[in-house]
Design an enzyme around this catalytic site. Structure first.
Site, PDB file in Angstrom:
ATOM      1  N   LYS A  81       0.860  -1.188   0.000  1.00  0.00           N
ATOM      2  CA  LYS A  81       0.000   0.000   0.000  1.00  0.00           C
ATOM      3  C   LYS A  81       0.896   1.237   0.000  1.00  0.00           C
ATOM      4  CE  LYS A  81      -3.910   1.938   2.677  1.00  0.00           C
ATOM      5  NZ  LYS A  81      -4.798   1.724   3.851  1.00  0.00           N
ATOM      6  N   SER A 156      -9.849   1.790   2.782  1.00  0.00           N
ATOM      7  CA  SER A 156      -8.963   2.577   1.951  1.00  0.00           C
ATOM      8  C   SER A 156      -7.925   1.780   1.177  1.00  0.00           C
ATOM      9  CB  SER A 156      -8.248   3.605   2.819  1.00  0.00           C
ATOM     10  OG  SER A 156      -7.354   2.966   3.715  1.00  0.00           O
ATOM     11  N   SER A 180     -10.055  -0.770   6.856  1.00  0.00           N
ATOM     12  CA  SER A 180      -9.441  -0.623   5.535  1.00  0.00           C
ATOM     13  C   SER A 180      -8.737  -1.845   4.967  1.00  0.00           C
ATOM     14  CB  SER A 180      -8.447   0.529   5.545  1.00  0.00           C
ATOM     15  OG  SER A 180      -9.138   1.738   5.410  1.00  0.00           O
TER      16      SER A 180
HETATM   17  N1  GLN Z   1     -13.302   3.870   6.128  1.00  0.00           N
HETATM   18  C1  GLN Z   1     -12.720   4.266   7.362  1.00  0.00           C
HETATM   19  C2  GLN Z   1     -12.342   5.726   7.314  1.00  0.00           C
HETATM   20  O1  GLN Z   1     -12.627   6.317   6.337  1.00  0.00           O
HETATM   21  C3  GLN Z   1     -11.540   3.413   7.690  1.00  0.00           C
HETATM   22  C4  GLN Z   1     -10.323   3.796   6.970  1.00  0.00           C
HETATM   23  C5  GLN Z   1      -9.142   2.979   7.378  1.00  0.00           C
HETATM   24  O2  GLN Z   1      -9.272   1.932   8.018  1.00  0.00           O
HETATM   25  N2  GLN Z   1      -7.954   3.483   7.038  1.00  0.00           N
HETATM   26  O3  GLN Z   1     -11.788   6.255   8.213  1.00  0.00           O
END
Ligand code: GLN
Length: 488
Positions: A81, A156, A180
């Site tokens: 990532k 994400s 995410s």
């Molecule tokens: N969707 C969640 C957010 O927008 C989690 C994102 C994540 O785990 N980095 O914060």
């Protein structure tokens, strides 16, 4: 079962490398060709340094020829990532703020993967600074779901999931602050593991919300996730939250842990908003475990409904603090025409950050400001303690908790992009795990009538990853969902 090299598992490829049926260089070449063939459509890679991957593959082949192979990951490319530092590679967080930033050092997970002989593979797209659930917040591109290119891969870590599902990687790393890893794994038909807070070092991870962030693997199978987790886990002096514990050989322990287990079904996770096809797939998984002799018990996590609210206060508060370092002075985007230092801060941050990141910095600054701190931030921290207590209470009665990973299958690109609240609600089943610091895994548990993957989430007790993986594997062994591949 697909026989193409690029669709095989880490365990398979490790065996093929050991038996000299394939070289690491041949594997990297096959993945390069696959990436060329599919990434124009999937858009999972922000960048890929083919030269350095090939150089490291040849070095792995040379080690093996000299009888010095390092174990099951030697010569295997692992997708990264684009928030995990790799020396000499771009580290953009899919933000204009870091568009030209090259990392001067390796993250601890990168160091450990290299020590295991693995090859850092590509820079995978994400929602800017890991804030989002669809990759639509990326400043680079929107990644598409290999199972249906009109849909999102989740987020994400959408690039990490989509690259793997498309066969352009054999395993990848993501980060999980509120879901995410698990949500994109569910949307893309993969295994995704969020380890216990403190098990994997975050040194060299671009910080989003430091009391929640964890790095973890995406893989095609539970066994592959176990192999990668073993390589990256363990104490690190560079991360003060990292736990001092022996890291077990998760893969070797899989066949030794046979249950039967006591599994908890939290009644609060099956209410309004849950897609009926997702509910049906999860119900079948429950019945399957029952057939294995497991005890199924309804449990209650009474503070679940406050989870999303508490998370979006704590995560935004921490991100407003973490992202203060991007000021256009030390590094990152610097505005061209500023009149003085303060103007330079304003302009650089206004130009460098996208709308969702700005929204969160503003929210986070607000909930921390004097007069609002007690009303929002402090209360959210108290709710967090109650949520953790809910889970720990449930664990008096059960070994693990079983839920859907996400309330719906992958949604269409654009469907929620204009509605931040609808996007935040994608996380209802995953954020409690981060707030409580627990390990959670998503495994494929079926497909909708429209051919979209569905994920089952299993939540374990702190540092009980070996048990959690075994429970997940017990389900996987009786099903073939994880062997399906998208028609790309
Ligand atoms: N969707 C969640 C957010 O927008 C989690 C994102 C994540 O785990 N980095 O914060």
């Amino acid at each position: 079962m697909a026989s193409e090299i690029y669709y095989r598992t880490v365990a398979d490829l490790g065996g093929m490398l050991a038996r000299r049926e394939i070289s690491s260089e041949e594997l990297v070449c096959a993945l390069l060709a696959r990436k060329e063939a599919v990434d124009g459509r999937v858009k999972a890679f922000n960048s890929l340094d083919a030269e350095s991957a090939l150089t490291e593959a040849r070095a792995s082949d040379a080690r093996r020829a000299a009888g010095q192979a390092r174990g099951p990951l030697d010569g295997i490319p692992i997708g990264m990532k684009d928030v995990i530092a790799v020396t000499g590679q771009p580290l953009t967080a899919s933000s204009r703020m870091l568009a030209n930033f090259i990392s001067p050092y390796d993250a601890t997970v990168t160091v450990r993967l290299r020590a295991a002989g693995a090859i850092p593979w590509g820079r995978l797209n994400l929602d800017e600074f890991a804030m989002g659930s669809s990759t639509e917040n990326s400043a680079t591109q929107t990644t598409l779901n290999p199972w249906d290119l009109s849909r999102v891969p989740g987020g994400s870590s959408g690039g990490s999931a989509a690259a793997l599902a498309a066969g352009a990687a054999v395993a990848t790393l993501g980060s999980d602050t509120g879901g995410s890893i698990r949500q994109p794994a569910a949307f893309c038909g993969l295994v995704g593991l969020k380890p216990t807070y403190g098990l994997v070092s975050r040194y060299g991870l671009v910080a989003f919300a430091s009391s929640l962030d964890q790095i973890g693997p995406f893989a095609r199978t539970v066994e592959d996730a176990a192999i990668v987790l073993r390589a990256i886990a363990g104490h690190d002096v560079h991360d003060s939250t990292s736990f001092r514990a022996e890291v077990p050989d998760y893969r070797a322990e899989l066949p030794q842990r046979r249950g039967p287990w006591r599994l908890g079904i939290p009644k609060e996770y099956f209410g309004a908003g849950l897609d009926p096809e997702v509910a049906a797939a999860v119900a079948k998984a429950v019945a399957y475990y029952q057939g294995l002799g497991c005890t199924i018990k309804e449990v209650s996590l009474p503070h679940t409904e406050y989870g999303v609210g508490a998370y979006y206060i704590i995560a935004t508060a921490e991100c407003s603090s973490n992202l203060a370092r991007f000021d256009g002075i030390r590094y990152g985007h610097r505005a061209k025409s500023a009149t003085d230092a303060v103007d330079l801060y304003f302009r650089s941050r206004a130009e460098g950050f996208g709308p969702e990141v700005k929204r969160r910095i503003i929210l986070g600054t607000y909930v921390l400001s004097s007069g609002y701190y007690d009303a929002f931030y402090l209360r959210a921290q108290k709710v967090r303690t109650l949520i953790r207590q809910d889970f720990l209470n449930a664990f008096h009665e059960v070994d693990a908790i079983l839920t859907p990973t996400a309330p719906t299958p992958a949604f269409r690109v654009g469907e929620k992009a204009a509605n931040p609240l609808a996007m935040y609600l994608c996380d209802v089943y995953t954020i409690g795990v981060n707030l409580a610091g627990l390990p959670g895994i998503s495994v494929p548990c079926g497909f909708t009538s429209g051919g979209l993957p569905v994920g089952l989430q299993l939540i374990g007790q702190p540092f009980q990853e070996a048990e959690l993986l075994a429970i997940a594997r017990a389900y996987e062994s009786g099903h073939e969902w994880h062997t399906r591949r998208p028609a790309l």
